[in-house]
Motif scaffolding. Sequence first.
Motif, PDB file in Angstrom:
ATOM      1  N   THR A 250      -0.401   4.027   4.364  1.00 39.72           N
ATOM      2  CA  THR A 250       0.558   4.535   3.387  1.00 39.72           C
ATOM      3  C   THR A 250      -0.076   4.727   2.022  1.00 39.72           C
ATOM      4  O   THR A 250       0.311   5.616   1.280  1.00 39.72           O
ATOM      5  CB  THR A 250       1.794   3.602   3.262  1.00 39.72           C
ATOM      6  OG1 THR A 250       1.375   2.279   2.930  1.00 39.72           O
ATOM      7  CG2 THR A 250       2.575   3.589   4.564  1.00 39.72           C
ATOM      8  N   ARG A 251      -1.057   3.931   1.696  1.00 37.92           N
ATOM      9  CA  ARG A 251      -1.753   4.115   0.413  1.00 37.92           C
ATOM     10  C   ARG A 251      -2.546   5.412   0.418  1.00 37.92           C
ATOM     11  O   ARG A 251      -2.590   6.120  -0.579  1.00 37.92           O
ATOM     12  CB  ARG A 251      -2.688   2.939   0.168  1.00 37.92           C
ATOM     13  CG  ARG A 251      -3.528   3.070  -1.059  1.00 37.92           C
ATOM     14  CD  ARG A 251      -3.464   1.807  -1.846  1.00 37.92           C
ATOM     15  NE  ARG A 251      -4.436   1.873  -2.920  1.00 37.92           N
ATOM     16  CZ  ARG A 251      -4.095   1.716  -4.177  1.00 37.92           C
ATOM     17  NH1 ARG A 251      -2.841   1.464  -4.485  1.00 37.92           N
ATOM     18  NH2 ARG A 251      -4.981   1.778  -5.118  1.00 37.92           N
TER      19      ARG A 251
ATOM     20  N   GLN B   5       6.970   8.107   4.131  1.00 39.06           N
ATOM     21  CA  GLN B   5       5.840   8.010   3.208  1.00 39.06           C
ATOM     22  C   GLN B   5       4.598   8.750   3.682  1.00 39.06           C
ATOM     23  O   GLN B   5       3.875   9.311   2.865  1.00 39.06           O
ATOM     24  CB  GLN B   5       5.463   6.539   2.979  1.00 39.06           C
ATOM     25  CG  GLN B   5       6.503   5.750   2.245  1.00 39.06           C
ATOM     26  CD  GLN B   5       6.140   4.275   2.158  1.00 39.06           C
ATOM     27  OE1 GLN B   5       5.083   3.846   2.609  1.00 39.06           O
ATOM     28  NE2 GLN B   5       7.026   3.489   1.588  1.00 39.06           N
TER      29      GLN B   5
ATOM     30  N   TRP C 174      -0.624  -0.828   4.934  1.00 44.06           N
ATOM     31  CA  TRP C 174      -1.014  -0.626   3.536  1.00 44.06           C
ATOM     32  C   TRP C 174      -2.064   0.482   3.435  1.00 44.06           C
ATOM     33  O   TRP C 174      -1.961   1.362   2.586  1.00 44.06           O
ATOM     34  CB  TRP C 174      -1.541  -1.919   2.935  1.00 44.06           C
ATOM     35  CG  TRP C 174      -1.989  -1.759   1.524  1.00 44.06           C
ATOM     36  CD1 TRP C 174      -1.199  -1.786   0.407  1.00 44.06           C
ATOM     37  CD2 TRP C 174      -3.315  -1.542   1.064  1.00 44.06           C
ATOM     38  NE1 TRP C 174      -1.971  -1.593  -0.709  1.00 44.06           N
ATOM     39  CE2 TRP C 174      -3.276  -1.436  -0.331  1.00 44.06           C
ATOM     40  CE3 TRP C 174      -4.551  -1.417   1.708  1.00 44.06           C
ATOM     41  CZ2 TRP C 174      -4.405  -1.217  -1.097  1.00 44.06           C
ATOM     42  CZ3 TRP C 174      -5.669  -1.197   0.941  1.00 44.06           C
ATOM     43  CH2 TRP C 174      -5.590  -1.097  -0.445  1.00 44.06           C
TER      44      TRP C 174
ATOM     45  N   THR D  17       5.146  -2.207   4.550  1.00 44.97           N
ATOM     46  CA  THR D  17       4.134  -3.210   4.892  1.00 44.97           C
ATOM     47  C   THR D  17       4.778  -4.587   5.023  1.00 44.97           C
ATOM     48  O   THR D  17       4.540  -5.310   5.991  1.00 44.97           O
ATOM     49  CB  THR D  17       3.038  -3.224   3.804  1.00 44.97           C
ATOM     50  OG1 THR D  17       2.441  -1.934   3.759  1.00 44.97           O
ATOM     51  CG2 THR D  17       1.992  -4.270   4.060  1.00 44.97           C
TER      52      THR D  17
ATOM     53  N   GLU E  94      10.343   4.183   7.174  1.00 47.50           N
ATOM     54  CA  GLU E  94       9.607   4.270   5.905  1.00 47.50           C
ATOM     55  C   GLU E  94       8.212   4.862   6.097  1.00 47.50           C
ATOM     56  O   GLU E  94       7.748   5.639   5.272  1.00 47.50           O
ATOM     57  CB  GLU E  94       9.507   2.898   5.237  1.00 47.50           C
ATOM     58  CG  GLU E  94      10.767   2.492   4.516  1.00 47.50           C
ATOM     59  CD  GLU E  94      11.163   3.493   3.442  1.00 47.50           C
ATOM     60  OE1 GLU E  94      10.335   3.833   2.568  1.00 47.50           O
ATOM     61  OE2 GLU E  94      12.315   3.946   3.476  1.00 47.50           O
TER      62      GLU E  94
ATOM     63  N   PRO F 118       8.659  -2.612   0.555  1.00 44.86           N
ATOM     64  CA  PRO F 118       7.579  -1.842   1.185  1.00 44.86           C
ATOM     65  C   PRO F 118       7.567  -2.016   2.704  1.00 44.86           C
ATOM     66  O   PRO F 118       7.812  -3.112   3.228  1.00 44.86           O
ATOM     67  CB  PRO F 118       6.311  -2.420   0.569  1.00 44.86           C
ATOM     68  CG  PRO F 118       6.748  -3.129  -0.661  1.00 44.86           C
ATOM     69  CD  PRO F 118       8.158  -3.562  -0.427  1.00 44.86           C
TER      70      PRO F 118
END
Length: 100
Positions: free
Chosen positions: A96-97, A48, A93, A7, A44, A5
Motif C-alpha cells: 500500500t505504501r 488503496q 504496508w 495493515t 481497503e 489502516p
Amino acid sequence: MARIPATAVAAGGLVGGYAVARWTRKRPLGGVALAAAGTAAAYEWNRQAGTRAAVGLTTAYVAAFAGSHPLAKRIGAWPAVFTVAGTVAAASWAVTRRAA
C-alpha cells in the motif's frame, strides 16, 4: 472519522481471530472475526492499491492463517500467530505504501 489502516486490520484480524477462538473455545467464532477483518482489509487494499494488490494480499492473509498452524507446532501458538501477523502487516504496508 479516521480510518484504521488495512495493515492494522489484517494483523489484528489474525491475532484477534486466534484470541477469540482460544478464549471462547469456539473456533467458528474466531473464524468469523478472522473473516470480518480479512474482508475489511481486502476492501481497503482494493481501494488503496487496486484489485491485483488486494487479491495478492488477501491470498497472503489466508496463507498466513493456514501457515500459522504448522508453525505453531514448532514455535508455539502465540509466537506463530504474532509471526504471521507481522509478516502480513509488513507485506500490506509495503504494497500500500508503494501504491500511494
